[in-house]
Design a protein around this motif. Structure first.
Motif, PDB file in Angstrom:
ATOM      1  N   THR A   4      16.558  43.350  78.401  1.00 41.46           N
ATOM      2  CA  THR A   4      16.545  44.786  78.038  1.00 41.46           C
ATOM      3  C   THR A   4      15.351  45.663  78.127  1.00 41.46           C
ATOM      4  O   THR A   4      14.078  44.966  78.003  1.00 41.46           O
ATOM      5  CB  THR A   4      17.188  45.196  76.552  1.00 41.46           C
ATOM      6  N   ASP A   5      15.247  47.030  77.971  1.00 43.06           N
ATOM      7  CA  ASP A   5      14.154  47.630  78.290  1.00 43.06           C
ATOM      8  C   ASP A   5      14.141  48.563  76.864  1.00 43.06           C
ATOM      9  O   ASP A   5      14.895  49.243  76.533  1.00 43.06           O
ATOM     10  CB  ASP A   5      14.061  48.768  79.228  1.00 43.06           C
ATOM     11  N   GLY A   6      12.914  47.893  75.948  1.00 46.03           N
ATOM     12  CA  GLY A   6      12.782  48.582  74.543  1.00 46.03           C
ATOM     13  C   GLY A   6      11.790  49.560  74.608  1.00 46.03           C
ATOM     14  O   GLY A   6      11.512  50.092  73.476  1.00 46.03           O
ATOM     15  N   GLY A   9      11.682  52.259  71.716  1.00 47.40           N
ATOM     16  CA  GLY A   9      12.346  51.702  70.684  1.00 47.40           C
ATOM     17  C   GLY A   9      13.742  51.803  70.616  1.00 47.40           C
ATOM     18  O   GLY A   9      14.428  51.226  69.425  1.00 47.40           O
ATOM     19  N   TYR A  10      14.414  51.808  71.651  1.00 45.53           N
ATOM     20  CA  TYR A  10      15.884  51.704  71.829  1.00 45.53           C
ATOM     21  C   TYR A  10      16.254  50.724  72.881  1.00 45.53           C
ATOM     22  O   TYR A  10      15.504  50.714  73.955  1.00 45.53           O
ATOM     23  CB  TYR A  10      16.706  52.873  72.138  1.00 45.53           C
ATOM     24  N   ASP A  11      16.974  49.682  72.819  1.00 46.75           N
ATOM     25  CA  ASP A  11      17.327  48.641  73.805  1.00 46.75           C
ATOM     26  C   ASP A  11      18.222  49.051  74.810  1.00 46.75           C
ATOM     27  O   ASP A  11      19.330  49.342  74.565  1.00 46.75           O
ATOM     28  CB  ASP A  11      17.925  47.387  73.186  1.00 46.75           C
ATOM     29  N   PHE A  12      17.743  49.424  75.986  1.00 47.41           N
ATOM     30  CA  PHE A  12      18.585  50.136  76.991  1.00 47.41           C
ATOM     31  C   PHE A  12      18.077  49.767  78.485  1.00 47.41           C
ATOM     32  O   PHE A  12      17.046  49.933  78.789  1.00 47.41           O
ATOM     33  CB  PHE A  12      18.366  51.692  76.723  1.00 47.41           C
ATOM     34  N   ALA A  31      16.751  53.029  83.226  1.00 45.08           N
ATOM     35  CA  ALA A  31      16.074  52.838  81.645  1.00 45.08           C
ATOM     36  C   ALA A  31      16.256  54.206  81.303  1.00 45.08           C
ATOM     37  O   ALA A  31      17.013  55.274  81.903  1.00 45.08           O
ATOM     38  CB  ALA A  31      14.769  52.637  81.624  1.00 45.08           C
ATOM     39  N   TRP A 250      27.513  39.610  73.234  1.00 45.16           N
ATOM     40  CA  TRP A 250      26.570  40.781  73.575  1.00 45.16           C
ATOM     41  C   TRP A 250      27.378  41.706  74.393  1.00 45.16           C
ATOM     42  O   TRP A 250      26.952  42.695  74.702  1.00 45.16           O
ATOM     43  CB  TRP A 250      25.086  40.222  74.193  1.00 45.16           C
ATOM     44  N   CYS A 275      27.450  45.171  77.433  1.00 43.19           N
ATOM     45  CA  CYS A 275      27.303  45.997  75.864  1.00 43.19           C
ATOM     46  C   CYS A 275      28.002  45.344  74.808  1.00 43.19           C
ATOM     47  O   CYS A 275      29.331  44.886  75.120  1.00 43.19           O
ATOM     48  CB  CYS A 275      27.448  47.535  76.324  1.00 43.19           C
ATOM     49  N   ILE A 280      23.458  49.366  72.709  1.00 47.77           N
ATOM     50  CA  ILE A 280      22.386  48.482  73.182  1.00 47.77           C
ATOM     51  C   ILE A 280      22.953  47.959  74.508  1.00 47.77           C
ATOM     52  O   ILE A 280      24.095  47.251  74.676  1.00 47.77           O
ATOM     53  CB  ILE A 280      22.396  47.366  72.176  1.00 47.77           C
ATOM     54  N   ARG A 282      22.130  45.503  77.787  1.00 48.28           N
ATOM     55  CA  ARG A 282      21.243  44.490  78.210  1.00 48.28           C
ATOM     56  C   ARG A 282      21.783  43.907  79.648  1.00 48.28           C
ATOM     57  O   ARG A 282      22.852  44.321  80.075  1.00 48.28           O
ATOM     58  CB  ARG A 282      21.158  43.115  77.489  1.00 48.28           C
TER      59      ARG A 282
END
Length: 299
Positions: A4-6, A9-12, A31, A250, A275, A280, A282
């Motif tokens: 995931t791309d954090g 501050g958010y996993d997306f 992203a 997940w 999801c 969130i 991934r």
């Protein structure tokens, strides 16, 4: 693999596309830039690299450029032709006007936009004209482009297709629609009102198309169909090829938006997004086999 791309501050991370380029694996994905309270401000394309397809390093972003992309861009499809890496992606945030764009790179990170962007829209005689979720494959000496669009009511998502000479510059005037009708539309109960995110690979003279059935988190699951001409597709089953996970996993609400990648060693990998709470997102992958017209997940 769970990626995931954090950043922000958010996993997306959604909508994966993977190619091997100059000895490394490149992952392109949707992203987002977020506001301070966690709302998505704008969709962008993330870029990550890996030497093993397990451990990924984020190395860049593809941010909006120009009027066409000003509200966002996402859902990339990638292909290497000769010594160049081509990215086909959609503008985002303009509803029915979202369209397919094209850019090219010689390093996998920095892209030169096609001067004629957007290069492709769905045929408005049978659809709303919107074109998203680009996927490309070389077949019969042409580059075939598969896109998702909606019917004129805006309710039903379905797959359309165009074609272009593989030796062209892929500009707007090079493309022609190869079917003035959807080549795949939702018909099964589990597909509900949506078939999108075509993901194609050629094997034994056929095109195998993986796709996301049903809209996000309904749940979306993955189906597969096959074609001998790139236009007429037949589902391999009336059930999903790959389902969403169980409660607490997940991907409990979705296993969707697939992308199929054939490696140099002949192994085939199916990437997908998942999801569990609609916030969130991934990415993961599985190895698959295509043999004697059958598709299976390898252990």
């Amino acid at each position: 693999m769970l990626f995931t791309d954090g950043i922000g501050g958010y996993d997306f991370a959604k909508d994966p596309a993977v190619v091997k380029y100059k000895g490394r694996y490149y992952l392109y994905y949707t992203a987002a830039d977020f506001t301070s309270d966690g709302r998505i401000e704008k969709h962008i394309i993330g870029i990550a690299v890996s030497d093993d397809m397990e451990n990924w390093e984020i190395i860049g972003r593809m941010n909006p450029v120009g009027a066409v992309e000003q509200k966002g861009l996402c859902a990339p499809g990638a292909i290497v032709i000769g010594d160049k890496l081509h990215l086909f992606y959609q503008s985002y945030g303009t509803g029915v006007n979202d369209s397919i764009c094209h850019a090219v790179s010689t390093d996998g990170v920095n892209f030169e936009r096609n001067k004629t962007n957007p290069i492709y829209r769905a045929g408005e005689s049978w659809s709303s004209g919107r074109a998203i979720d680009a996927d490309v494959v070389i077949f019969g000496g042409r580059l075939l482009l598969y896109i998702a669009t909606r019917d004129k009511s805006g309710r039903v998502q379905m797959i359309g297709a165009g074609a272009c000479d593989v030796n062209s510059d892929f500009s707007k005037d090079c493309w022609s629609e190869i079917s003035a009708a959807p080549i795949l539309k939702p018909e099964l109960d589990w597909e509900k009102n949506c078939i999108e995110a075509a993901a194609t690979i050629c094997k034994d003279g056929r095109i195998y198309m993986f796709y996301g059935g049903a809209y996000n988190c309904e749940p979306q699951q993955i189906g597969v169909a096959v074609s001998q001409d790139g236009v007429n597709f037949t589902r391999l089953s009336d059930r999903p090829f790959f389902t969403n996970g169980s409660t607490g996993e997940w991907n409990s609400r979705e296993s969707g938006h697939p992308y199929v990648f054939g490696d140099d060693d002949g192994r085939i990998w199916l990437f997908y997004q998942g999801c569990d709470d609609n916030s969130i997102w991934r990415l993961s992958k599985m190895e698959i086999a295509i043999e004697n017209g059958k598709v299976s997940v390898l252990p």
